[in-house]
Scaffold this motif. Structure first.
Motif, short mmCIF file in Angstrom:
data_model
loop_
_atom_site.label_atom_id
_atom_site.label_comp_id
_atom_site.label_asym_id
_atom_site.label_seq_id
_atom_site.Cartn_x
_atom_site.Cartn_y
_atom_site.Cartn_z
N ALA A 150 0.86 -1.18 0.00
CA ALA A 150 0.00 0.00 0.00
C ALA A 150 0.90 1.23 0.00
O ALA A 150 2.13 1.13 0.10
N PHE A 151 0.27 2.39 -0.08
CA PHE A 151 1.01 3.65 -0.17
C PHE A 151 1.07 4.37 1.17
O PHE A 151 0.09 4.37 1.93
N SER A 152 2.21 5.00 1.45
CA SER A 152 2.37 5.86 2.61
C SER A 152 1.56 7.14 2.41
O SER A 152 1.12 7.46 1.31
N GLY A 153 1.40 7.91 3.52
CA GLY A 153 0.49 9.04 3.49
C GLY A 153 1.02 10.33 2.90
O GLY A 153 0.30 11.05 2.23
N SER A 154 2.32 10.65 3.15
CA SER A 154 2.81 11.95 2.71
C SER A 154 4.32 12.01 2.83
O SER A 154 4.95 11.17 3.47
N GLN A 155 4.90 13.05 2.20
CA GLN A 155 6.32 13.36 2.34
C GLN A 155 6.45 14.82 2.77
O GLN A 155 5.76 15.69 2.24
N ASP A 156 7.31 15.05 3.74
CA ASP A 156 7.44 16.38 4.36
C ASP A 156 7.94 17.44 3.38
O ASP A 156 8.56 17.14 2.35
N ALA A 157 7.68 18.68 3.77
CA ALA A 157 8.23 19.83 3.05
C ALA A 157 9.70 20.02 3.42
O ALA A 157 10.11 19.76 4.55
N ASP A 158 10.49 20.48 2.44
CA ASP A 158 11.90 20.81 2.69
C ASP A 158 12.34 21.76 1.57
O ASP A 158 12.70 21.32 0.47
N GLU A 159 12.29 23.05 1.86
CA GLU A 159 12.59 24.05 0.83
C GLU A 159 13.99 23.88 0.27
O GLU A 159 14.22 24.03 -0.94
N HIS A 160 14.96 23.58 1.12
CA HIS A 160 16.34 23.45 0.66
C HIS A 160 16.49 22.24 -0.27
O HIS A 160 17.07 22.35 -1.36
N TYR A 161 15.95 21.10 0.13
CA TYR A 161 16.10 19.87 -0.64
C TYR A 161 15.50 20.03 -2.04
O TYR A 161 16.12 19.68 -3.05
N TYR A 162 14.29 20.57 -2.10
CA TYR A 162 13.60 20.62 -3.39
C TYR A 162 14.14 21.72 -4.31
O TYR A 162 13.78 21.77 -5.49
N ALA A 163 15.01 22.57 -3.80
CA ALA A 163 15.67 23.56 -4.65
C ALA A 163 16.90 22.99 -5.35
O ALA A 163 17.45 23.62 -6.26
N LEU A 164 17.33 21.78 -4.95
CA LEU A 164 18.53 21.17 -5.51
C LEU A 164 18.24 20.47 -6.82
O LEU A 164 17.12 20.00 -7.07
N ASP A 165 19.28 20.35 -7.68
CA ASP A 165 19.12 19.57 -8.90
C ASP A 165 19.31 18.09 -8.58
O ASP A 165 19.58 17.71 -7.45
#
Length: 575
Positions: A275-290
């Motif tokens: 089955a699928f997990s519920g969510s993934q946290d926010a992380d502004e620094h991580y998602y700004a990376l290539d």
């Protein structure tokens, strides 16, 4: 000294003559973490709360029934309650200095002016009860047209989407527009869809590296997102893009479908429970990376809790994606998740639990879960690979009526009758959840021929005729279900074993994007009894197109089936 939601906390508040401080948060919620690190880490705030309040902490995802009644406009929610659960005051994120003031002010009101407060709260409760009274009426196309008009009025022609900022993806609204286009082929509806779907998939709300959508955009231009990634949002958006690809096969939406699936499979899928997990946290620094830089960092935390309703939405989305992409592997993964829900999350005697965080499944028979699971069962049956899915759907629908239907006024309660403190002890009827249930029951009627399901669905929709306007564009799911109720249903039946001629007919049937379509794939050996009951001869491979109870002659070629399906579109035209 946080307590859990329940009678014990409210009994403690009554015995100690203290207000309740209710904090509603979520694992994925950025400002909830900020409030924990600021206000709820301030020594003065901590001392005042523990001395003058009974503090209760609730996870929004695990207790959507609590959130529905007490949310003060976002997360975190900070609600000050009487010991019997009525709202004195509240807000969302409250910084430390303001929190200290609020704590003192509410405690003094409770100490010095409680009689006046209780009188005012009683008046407010009476008005709320009056506003919630059913205002039933007749279903009509005026409902659909008025919601469509409201949506057009909210459309942002410059950047796509609806409203200004913050801008949410609103998948139920997009699905309404897609079905509206399928009915009438209005060019302006196609424009709204393409502008919005394109903007969301190319702006900051979309993760171009790992795939998947963030929760919403803080800007009108879709440029700066809140970086949480939710199973619920991505499942519903996956279904929208998959369905949009079937209607607009040259628009490139299949790329988005593949990317969302890539993220859901890589990040949310749990092999241990299928089955699928519920969510993934926010992380502004991580998602700004290539992509190369992300590989050097720990990805954001994933909440591995399994939620029934969200997983059921994912099942339906993967089924839709399998149809759109012609990829049976997606159907197979959806089937695994559906079986996991039906076994691991099952309640003895029928029904399902809401979530499992690793200890024991909890909170039985929330309407949102049952509605989503019922829809997923029907979607599974309509793949042609799950012939028992229809019987399982009927069993769940029977349980739904027994546990949640209001036999006097119609519609369905959001939860079973149960002992819960405060407002949670008073059941409510959600227009959105009732729309989902009604839509599924109308589909079930067409697939089974049993009119009792349609009767329940129509009564559920009728209850909200006098109320839907107050929801504005958020009545989109309701309008979608009303449109299904008012449209002559289309059934496409393909009879034949798994051989080339029947398979060609089946692929043609699946390609139909009729908004009131139902599908049967009947194998003469496997489904002999159902074919006999429905009245289809099993001696040759053929397709049948039925409008209501009137069916075509046997159709043995793809060209004949396509022509009959096109003729069936004439019933969608309105004067």
């Amino acid at each position: 000294a946080w307590r859990s939601w329940g009678d014990a906390a409210f009994s403690e508040a009554a015995a100690g003559d203290k207000p309740v401080l209710l904090a509603i948060s979520a694992v994925w919620c950025h400002w909830c973490h900020v409030m924990d690190e600021t206000s709820y880490s301030d020594p003065s705030v901590i001392r005042t709360i523990n001395e003058r309040y009974v503090p209760v902490r609730v996870d929004n995802d695990q207790r959507p029934d609590v959130n529905r009644r007490y949310n003060m406009g976002g997360w975190p929610t900070t609600a000050f309650l009487t010991p019997d659960g009525e709202i004195i005051h509240g807000g969302t994120y409250i910084p430390p200095e303001q929190m200290r003031e609020n704590l003192t002010h509410v405690a003094e009101i409770w100490r010095d002016r409680r009689d006046e407060l209780r009188g005012r709260l009683a008046e407010l409760r009476a008005k709320e009860e009056e506003a919630r009274q059913a205002k039933p009426g007749e279903l009509s196309w005026d409902i659909v047209d008025q919601v469509a008009s409201l949506i057009r009025g909210q459309y942002d022609p410059q950047f796509g989407g609806f409203g200004r900022e913050p801008k949410f993806p609103q998948p139920k609204l997009l699905r309404f527009l897609l079905d509206d286009y399928r009915r009438h082929r209005y060019p302006d509806v196609a424009t709204m869809l393409h502008k919005t779907l394109g903007a969301m998939a190319s702006g900051g709300m979309y993760d171009p590296v790992e795939g998947g959508f963030f929760r919403y955009s803080t800007t009108r231009q879709w440029g700066v997102p809140h970086f949480e990634k939710m199973l619920e949002d991505n499942a519903e958006l996956l279904a929208v893009y998959a369905e949009a690809h079937r209607t607009f096969p040259d628009a490139g939406y299949d790329r988005v479908v593949q990317d969302v699936v890539r993220w859901m499979d890589a990040v949310l899928w749990r092999d241990d429970v299928r089955a699928f997990s519920g969510s993934q946290d926010a992380d502004e620094h991580y998602y700004a990376l290539d992509v190369s830089e992300r590989g050097k960092h720990q990805p954001p935390y994933v909440d591995r809790t399994v939620y029934t309703g969200w997983n059921a939405l994912a099942v339906s989305a993967y089924m839709a994606a399998a149809h759109a992409a012609g990829d049976d592997r997606l159907r197979d993964r959806a089937t695994l998740a559906l079986h996991a829900l039906e076994s691991h999350m099952a309640v003895a005697g029928g029904g399902v639990f809401h979530f499992d965080a690793g200890e024991v499944a909890r909170i039985p028979d929330l309407l949102s879960d049952v509605a989503a699971l019922l829809g997923a069962m029907l979607d599974s049956y309509e793949t042609g690979a799950d012939p028992e899915g229809l019987e399982r759907a009927e069993a769940l629908a029977t349980h739904l009526r027994e546990r949640l239907e209001d036999p006097d006024e119609g519609a369905f309660w959001d939860a079973p009758d149960r002992a819960e403190p405060g407002r949670v002890g008073r059941r409510e009827k959600s227009i959105e959840d009732n729309a989902a249930v009604a839509d599924a029951l109308l589909r079930l009627t067409v697939l089974t021929g049993d009119g009792k399901w349609r009767e329940s669905g129509l009564r559920a929709l009728g209850v909200f005729v006098g109320q839907y306007r107050q929801w504005g564009q958020f009545a989109a799911a309701y309008a979608t279900a009303v449109a299904r109720a008012l449209t002559e249903p289309l059934s496409i039946v393909v009879v034949g074993a798994a051989e080339e001629s029947a398979d060609r007919l089946w692929r043609t049937a699946v390609a139909s994007d009729d908004p009131a379509r139902a599908l049967h794939r009947l194998d003469p050996q496997r489904d002999a009894e159902r074919a006999r009951v429905l009245g289809y001869p099993a001696d040759r491979a053929a397709a049948y197109v039925c409008i209501g109870t009137v069916c075509s002659a046997p159709l043995t070629s793809v060209e004949a089936l396509e022509a009959e399906m096109e003729r069936a579109r004439e019933r969608l035209e309105r004067a």
